[in-house]
Scaffold this motif. Sequence first.
Motif, short mmCIF file in Angstrom:
data_model
loop_
_atom_site.label_atom_id
_atom_site.label_comp_id
_atom_site.label_asym_id
_atom_site.label_seq_id
_atom_site.Cartn_x
_atom_site.Cartn_y
_atom_site.Cartn_z
N LYS A 1 0.89 -1.27 0.18
CA LYS A 1 -0.01 -0.05 0.05
C LYS A 1 0.89 1.16 0.15
CE LYS A 1 -3.93 -2.35 2.65
NZ LYS A 1 -4.62 -2.03 3.73
N LEU A 2 1.89 1.29 0.70
CA LEU A 2 2.87 2.61 1.00
C LEU A 2 3.47 2.64 -0.39
CD1 LEU A 2 4.83 1.98 4.27
CD2 LEU A 2 2.82 3.54 3.77
N ALA B 1 1.11 6.71 -6.86
CA ALA B 1 0.03 7.74 -6.96
C ALA B 1 0.66 9.31 -6.90
CB ALA B 1 -1.14 7.72 -6.18
N PHE B 2 1.44 9.48 -5.90
CA PHE B 2 2.08 10.79 -5.72
C PHE B 2 3.02 11.32 -6.94
CE2 PHE B 2 5.87 13.09 -4.23
CZ PHE B 2 5.40 14.21 -3.94
N ILE C 1 -6.48 2.42 -7.28
CA ILE C 1 -6.47 2.84 -6.04
C ILE C 1 -7.93 3.29 -5.37
CG2 ILE C 1 -5.82 5.16 -5.01
CD1 ILE C 1 -3.51 5.16 -6.71
N THR C 2 -8.91 3.75 -6.16
CA THR C 2 -10.15 3.89 -5.78
C THR C 2 -10.84 2.54 -5.30
OG1 THR C 2 -11.09 4.23 -7.84
CG2 THR C 2 -10.25 6.30 -6.90
N ALA D 1 2.31 1.91 -3.55
CA ALA D 1 1.20 2.31 -4.30
C ALA D 1 0.87 3.82 -3.94
CB ALA D 1 -0.16 1.28 -3.99
N TYR D 2 0.64 4.02 -2.78
CA TYR D 2 0.71 5.56 -2.40
C TYR D 2 1.76 6.36 -2.96
CZ TYR D 2 -2.88 4.27 0.87
OH TYR D 2 -4.00 3.34 1.67
N MET D 3 2.78 6.08 -2.95
CA MET D 3 4.16 6.62 -3.78
C MET D 3 3.91 6.99 -5.25
SD MET D 3 6.93 8.25 -2.82
CE MET D 3 7.56 7.75 -1.23
#
Length: 565
Positions: A101-102, A108-109, A187-188, A104-106
């Motif tokens: 998850k971390l 996305a950023f 992601i959503t 994936a957030y990176m």
Amino acid sequence: MGNFAANEGLSIFVILVWLGINAFLFVHFYMAFLVDKWFYTRVLLGHALSWARAPAACLNFNCMLILLPVCRNLLSFLRGTIQCCSRTAARQLDRNITFHKLVAYMIAFHTAVHIIAHLFNFEFFMDAQLNRNSSHLPFILSEIGSGDNASFLNPIRTNETNPTFVMFTTIAGVTGVAITLALILIITSSMEVIRRSYFEVFWYTHHLFVVFFIGLVFHGFGRIVRGQTAASLDTNQPKECAEQFEDWGADGSNCATPRFAGNPPMTWKWVVGPMFLYVCERLVRFYRSHQKVVITKVVMHPSKTLELQMKRKGFHMEVGQYVFIQCPSVSRLEWHPFTLTSAPEEDYFSAHIRIVGDWTQALYEGCVGDKTEPQEAWKLPKLAIDGPFGTASEDVFRYEVVMLVGAGIGVTPFASILKSVWYKRIQNNQDVFTKKIYFYWLCPETEAFEWFADLLQSLEGQMTEKGVTDFLSYNIYLTRWKDTEAAHFRVHHEAENDPITGLKQKTLYGKPNWDNEFTNIASQHPGTKVGVFLCGPPQLGKSLEKQSLSHSEGDVKFIFNKENF
């Protein structure tokens, strides 16, 4: 502080290294596009060039990592390999989904930064074509390559087009749009509320990762971002020749017309290794899914819990492990994780499945439904099994003192542990390293106790018979009850056996005072490492982790472990 380091030190170190590599790649590639090779590109784009390329490098790195935490067979192999050397390192592999998850957030950023920078870049490219002034260097740079179209700098070749047209007619544009849409949907649909309420939506949209990686590999093949070639730098030094652009290529000029080329695509070099490992992972799963699984027994427990007892040739398990189950008659694409509730010593493996969604409801109807008579085995639905896979609970017998905390159906991994205890300690008189187990089970309804009470009653009776009642201390909590149930409990409270579970140990009402529980255990076991194992909601996990840290004083250490799959 020492226990915090034991519990979280390696995790924090890994996260800091990961963040450090991201920071290094960003700064390194930002600076890499400030050299002379990209001087003329920066004339058109300014610092938006570096702002687009730096996150692209970070995206390559994180896309290399994103698949590794979901290669379950690879993680199981690594866990088994390093467990003998470092229990702390092996425990980090149980946090694979958190790291997934971390990352994936990176992704996305950095995708957001990359897109915003390129939106500015295309506006700058367009402005250079629209401002058709021969005394304006950006226009002259945009006209280079108009004849042979091989050494161009500006990908927008005419002022009669627009950035939107270029976006949907170039390799970089089309793949970029596909990547972005796939990422947004992935992601959503991964949000907690969607994943729990509409699991199928989460499951199917997550497979858009195939579109994402195909687009990612081909995204750089268009070579839209271009810099000056090495040969051209010998005949046109940008810092000296930029002011003489009107004389480029003229007789007697020291500055030739610059030539440009795009960098070769590099993304595939970052992701080909993880993609190969993931393909191997899927092949292993495909092979396992075609191994014959026989359902030997189906039991419908209270509180809408279905127990399946199964056999498969060559199946070997350890306590606390889990498997993925597929039922082709329900869905050929969906695989759902379930903790094994059988012990390694038994000649079958079992899973308890709570009926809470469409998939589990369909499985229930196929196995039990409204049928009053037992079904023959050949009439039961076919199942495919992938696993077993390791979890934190595998380490339970490596601690001298253990706390097991289960909430609701989260008790399932501890059923396997307690059964194995029964076989090892009570039936076979084996000596195990674990000398004391504290078991806590929190349930919001009385029906949930019934399917597990038989095992606890058996353990209670056998321990009394063998004289080892001190080995297992169990506390069962009912967290919610009705007024009618409360009246019944009061009437039968003085009975020898508990009115809910039938155990001699009485059911407790409300929630445990964890501060008192940890304090008591710490006082009774000085100089001991206590393994704390939880399968339950995140809020309870945070509370137990906090207690583990605050009560690790002196020579008593509480090591917190949480089931995570």
